[in-house]
Write a protein that holds these residues in place. Sequence first.
Motif, PDB file in Angstrom:
ATOM      1  N   HIS A 195      98.159 -27.971  57.281  1.00 51.40           N
ATOM      2  CA  HIS A 195      99.383 -27.744  57.020  1.00 51.40           C
ATOM      3  C   HIS A 195     100.173 -26.431  56.797  1.00 51.40           C
ATOM      4  O   HIS A 195     101.354 -26.132  56.505  1.00 51.40           O
ATOM      5  N   GLU A 196      99.112 -25.363  56.908  1.00 50.87           N
ATOM      6  CA  GLU A 196      99.639 -24.275  56.446  1.00 50.87           C
ATOM      7  C   GLU A 196     100.667 -23.491  57.444  1.00 50.87           C
ATOM      8  O   GLU A 196     100.489 -23.679  58.575  1.00 50.87           O
ATOM      9  N   PRO A 197     101.738 -22.739  56.977  1.00 50.20           N
ATOM     10  CA  PRO A 197     102.540 -22.089  58.091  1.00 50.20           C
ATOM     11  C   PRO A 197     101.907 -20.690  58.716  1.00 50.20           C
ATOM     12  O   PRO A 197     100.785 -20.282  58.078  1.00 50.20           O
ATOM     13  N   LEU A 198     102.443 -20.332  59.725  1.00 47.31           N
ATOM     14  CA  LEU A 198     101.998 -19.094  60.278  1.00 47.31           C
ATOM     15  C   LEU A 198     101.890 -17.865  59.317  1.00 47.31           C
ATOM     16  O   LEU A 198     102.767 -17.860  58.511  1.00 47.31           O
ATOM     17  N   ARG A 199     100.781 -17.206  59.496  1.00 49.43           N
ATOM     18  CA  ARG A 199     100.689 -16.097  58.583  1.00 49.43           C
ATOM     19  C   ARG A 199     100.916 -14.766  59.305  1.00 49.43           C
ATOM     20  O   ARG A 199     100.283 -14.491  60.548  1.00 49.43           O
ATOM     21  N   SER A 200     101.617 -13.756  58.792  1.00 57.49           N
ATOM     22  CA  SER A 200     101.885 -12.554  59.459  1.00 57.49           C
ATOM     23  C   SER A 200     100.762 -11.660  59.808  1.00 57.49           C
ATOM     24  O   SER A 200      99.943 -11.537  59.015  1.00 57.49           O
TER      25      SER A 200
ATOM     26  N   THR B  52      98.999 -27.326  64.518  1.00 56.41           N
ATOM     27  CA  THR B  52     100.143 -27.858  64.007  1.00 56.41           C
ATOM     28  C   THR B  52     101.200 -27.033  64.041  1.00 56.41           C
ATOM     29  O   THR B  52     102.313 -26.903  64.436  1.00 56.41           O
ATOM     30  N   ALA B  53     100.881 -25.738  63.258  1.00 55.73           N
ATOM     31  CA  ALA B  53     101.781 -24.552  63.059  1.00 55.73           C
ATOM     32  C   ALA B  53     102.235 -24.115  64.553  1.00 55.73           C
ATOM     33  O   ALA B  53     103.459 -23.583  64.798  1.00 55.73           O
ATOM     34  N   LEU B  54     101.313 -24.153  65.602  1.00 55.59           N
ATOM     35  CA  LEU B  54     101.361 -23.382  66.707  1.00 55.59           C
ATOM     36  C   LEU B  54     102.482 -24.434  67.621  1.00 55.59           C
ATOM     37  O   LEU B  54     103.291 -23.926  68.392  1.00 55.59           O
ATOM     38  N   ARG B  55     102.182 -25.668  67.457  1.00 57.63           N
ATOM     39  CA  ARG B  55     103.021 -26.531  68.086  1.00 57.63           C
ATOM     40  C   ARG B  55     104.405 -26.545  67.433  1.00 57.63           C
ATOM     41  O   ARG B  55     105.489 -26.627  68.347  1.00 57.63           O
ATOM     42  N   GLY B  56     104.710 -26.424  66.176  1.00 55.96           N
ATOM     43  CA  GLY B  56     106.045 -25.826  65.662  1.00 55.96           C
ATOM     44  C   GLY B  56     106.482 -24.756  66.198  1.00 55.96           C
ATOM     45  O   GLY B  56     107.892 -25.008  66.517  1.00 55.96           O
ATOM     46  N   LEU B  57     105.652 -23.670  66.491  1.00 51.45           N
ATOM     47  CA  LEU B  57     106.221 -22.518  67.209  1.00 51.45           C
ATOM     48  C   LEU B  57     106.726 -22.736  68.672  1.00 51.45           C
ATOM     49  O   LEU B  57     107.701 -22.225  68.971  1.00 51.45           O
ATOM     50  N   LEU B  58     105.934 -23.453  69.242  1.00 51.36           N
ATOM     51  CA  LEU B  58     106.487 -23.787  70.672  1.00 51.36           C
ATOM     52  C   LEU B  58     107.719 -24.615  70.667  1.00 51.36           C
ATOM     53  O   LEU B  58     108.645 -24.402  71.546  1.00 51.36           O
ATOM     54  N   ARG B  59     107.957 -25.682  69.682  1.00 52.84           N
ATOM     55  CA  ARG B  59     109.251 -26.411  69.718  1.00 52.84           C
ATOM     56  C   ARG B  59     110.135 -25.329  69.521  1.00 52.84           C
ATOM     57  O   ARG B  59     111.364 -25.691  69.954  1.00 52.84           O
TER      58      ARG B  59
ATOM     59  N   GLY C 296     110.492 -22.388  70.646  1.00 53.21           N
ATOM     60  CA  GLY C 296     110.551 -21.487  71.514  1.00 53.21           C
ATOM     61  C   GLY C 296     109.821 -20.069  71.379  1.00 53.21           C
ATOM     62  O   GLY C 296     110.273 -18.983  72.020  1.00 53.21           O
ATOM     63  N   GLY C 297     109.038 -20.217  70.406  1.00 61.84           N
ATOM     64  CA  GLY C 297     108.336 -18.798  70.037  1.00 61.84           C
ATOM     65  C   GLY C 297     107.243 -18.624  70.810  1.00 61.84           C
ATOM     66  O   GLY C 297     106.901 -19.459  71.652  1.00 61.84           O
ATOM     67  N   SER C 298     106.709 -17.394  70.842  1.00 59.77           N
ATOM     68  CA  SER C 298     105.485 -16.895  71.455  1.00 59.77           C
ATOM     69  C   SER C 298     104.116 -17.016  70.910  1.00 59.77           C
ATOM     70  O   SER C 298     104.242 -16.807  69.540  1.00 59.77           O
ATOM     71  N   LEU C 299     103.068 -17.728  71.404  1.00 54.83           N
ATOM     72  CA  LEU C 299     101.841 -17.767  70.868  1.00 54.83           C
ATOM     73  C   LEU C 299     101.066 -16.641  71.304  1.00 54.83           C
ATOM     74  O   LEU C 299      99.526 -16.836  70.778  1.00 54.83           O
ATOM     75  N   GLU C 300     101.375 -15.639  71.381  1.00 59.56           N
ATOM     76  CA  GLU C 300     100.604 -14.486  71.943  1.00 59.56           C
ATOM     77  C   GLU C 300     100.007 -14.102  70.624  1.00 59.56           C
ATOM     78  O   GLU C 300     100.836 -13.879  69.728  1.00 59.56           O
ATOM     79  N   GLY C 301      98.570 -13.956  70.598  1.00 56.02           N
ATOM     80  CA  GLY C 301      97.891 -13.248  69.337  1.00 56.02           C
ATOM     81  C   GLY C 301      97.389 -14.414  68.792  1.00 56.02           C
ATOM     82  O   GLY C 301      96.222 -14.032  68.122  1.00 56.02           O
ATOM     83  N   TYR C 302      97.619 -15.729  69.185  1.00 58.88           N
ATOM     84  CA  TYR C 302      97.170 -16.755  68.430  1.00 58.88           C
ATOM     85  C   TYR C 302      96.138 -17.293  69.399  1.00 58.88           C
ATOM     86  O   TYR C 302      95.518 -18.588  68.921  1.00 58.88           O
ATOM     87  N   MET C 303      96.166 -17.183  70.734  1.00 53.36           N
ATOM     88  CA  MET C 303      95.662 -17.957  71.714  1.00 53.36           C
ATOM     89  C   MET C 303      94.890 -16.986  72.572  1.00 53.36           C
ATOM     90  O   MET C 303      95.386 -15.728  72.988  1.00 53.36           O
ATOM     91  N   PRO C 304      93.593 -17.124  73.426  1.00 56.41           N
ATOM     92  CA  PRO C 304      93.129 -16.255  74.278  1.00 56.41           C
ATOM     93  C   PRO C 304      93.924 -16.241  75.451  1.00 56.41           C
ATOM     94  O   PRO C 304      94.793 -16.995  75.852  1.00 56.41           O
ATOM     95  N   GLU C 305      93.872 -15.325  76.334  1.00 54.46           N
ATOM     96  CA  GLU C 305      94.988 -14.703  77.458  1.00 54.46           C
ATOM     97  C   GLU C 305      94.711 -16.134  78.401  1.00 54.46           C
ATOM     98  O   GLU C 305      95.834 -16.469  78.904  1.00 54.46           O
ATOM     99  N   TYR C 306      93.619 -16.423  78.622  1.00 58.12           N
ATOM    100  CA  TYR C 306      93.433 -17.604  79.634  1.00 58.12           C
ATOM    101  C   TYR C 306      94.144 -18.792  79.317  1.00 58.12           C
ATOM    102  O   TYR C 306      94.791 -19.494  80.180  1.00 58.12           O
ATOM    103  N   SER C 307      94.405 -19.172  78.019  1.00 60.84           N
ATOM    104  CA  SER C 307      94.805 -20.376  77.419  1.00 60.84           C
ATOM    105  C   SER C 307      96.382 -19.903  77.739  1.00 60.84           C
ATOM    106  O   SER C 307      97.135 -20.928  77.886  1.00 60.84           O
TER     107      SER C 307
END
Length: 444
Positions: A235-240, A248-255, A257-268
């Motif tokens: 349940h922890e928020p994203l850390r700088s 969970t935090a990444l899906r919140g960022l998606l909702r 409209g944020g970018s998931l770059e840096g948290y996911m491999p490029e192919y994903s």
Amino acid sequence: MSTVGIIAEYNPLHNGHVHHFREAKRLSGASRSIVVMSGPFTQRGEPAAVSKRTRTEMALRMGADLVIELPVAYAVQPAEWFAFGAVALLEATGVVSSLCFGSESGSLSQLLPLARFLAEESAPLQGEIRRRLALGESFPAAYSAAAALVWRDRLDEGGPVGVAAGAEGPSGRTAGPADMSGAGAGSASPMNGSGLEDLLRGPNNSLGLHYLIALRRLGSGIVPLTVPRLGAGFHEPLRSGASIASATALRGLLREGGSLEGYMPEYSLSVLRREQEEGRGPLDWESFRSPLLHLLSTRSAAELGGLLDVGEGLENRLLRIVPELERFTVDGLLSALKSKRYTRTRLQRMLLHILLNHGKEEFSPGALSQGPGYIRVLGFRESGRTLLKKMKQSASLPVILRPALCSHPQLTRDLQASAAYAAAFASPLRSDLYSDYLKPPVMV
């Protein structure tokens, strides 16, 4: 050729999943891997951010050799049945030699003896769970507290509490070093009741415990392994500056409209961007607001009461609360229904059963205890063809590559769930709604 099994949702596949996959291959020494993955809806009662075909492609690009689907009958259940269905599928392949899961503890030294004890489903344990549920506790809280109580009672009675290397393992055979693998491996030390409750507060510890219980109940020879969970908690928020975050935090960022770059491999990331551009995600509960409102507006209390997880007056509360909402949103409905007894996860699963018309009898413990009825292949790499050929000889269930050639009630529910999911796309096509029939398994 050894094969490691992984149970996952990849919702979406991120750097933490990549770490777990690599560690699973390293710890097991396996040359091949099979992933059991949830379909369009997940264990916490939520729609997956992107489709099962999309997440299968991510898994294959990561290096998984074969991806099979956990039937929706098990995928949207509490931990006990989710774990049982997934482990039963790995066992049914006849080719899986180890199962590797993530945990907060990073060790099997306490989880293994606890699994041996709880697999017996003692009458005191079940009675204490029922008593606590009647007092209004949520099931996760009631289970952990009841387990702690009966465990403490066993300690007080001087009963067996530990399993060390050389003791009986989860399948009844002699446990070797692999049974105690992971950080902190070694002989078990007894826990007191509070220690056990602390252990089970970790959601990955709790789910891992149920994997171990399922292995024991199935009499499986699959060797369990665990990898310490890295990075942010559930349940922890994203850390700088961090590269690993919770899904969970990444899906919140998606909702947002944020970018998931840096948290996911490029192919994903590239696969995710493609789905976004083509209007096939990301989805969340609000994507299903209209069909859910239609169902809640046209069903009687008796009809709702016949569906899974709708009971104890929840059907009446639903019909009372929906007209009171100024603006109907799924989040608003969940907030209005939530209580000490009914967690958001429990309520989300209830709404899914309403959306998918899952009846109580069809999804009863008696029915679920029979296990999955088939092995549905979602995708494979070229290296996975060898596994498929071997499974045709070793599998104890039919291996399905083309659903049109198989008839099974669980499979019918899977196909319905996929169509209901795709109907929430921006502009769903026939190929989206009926992809299970029209598209072959994903190949990388």
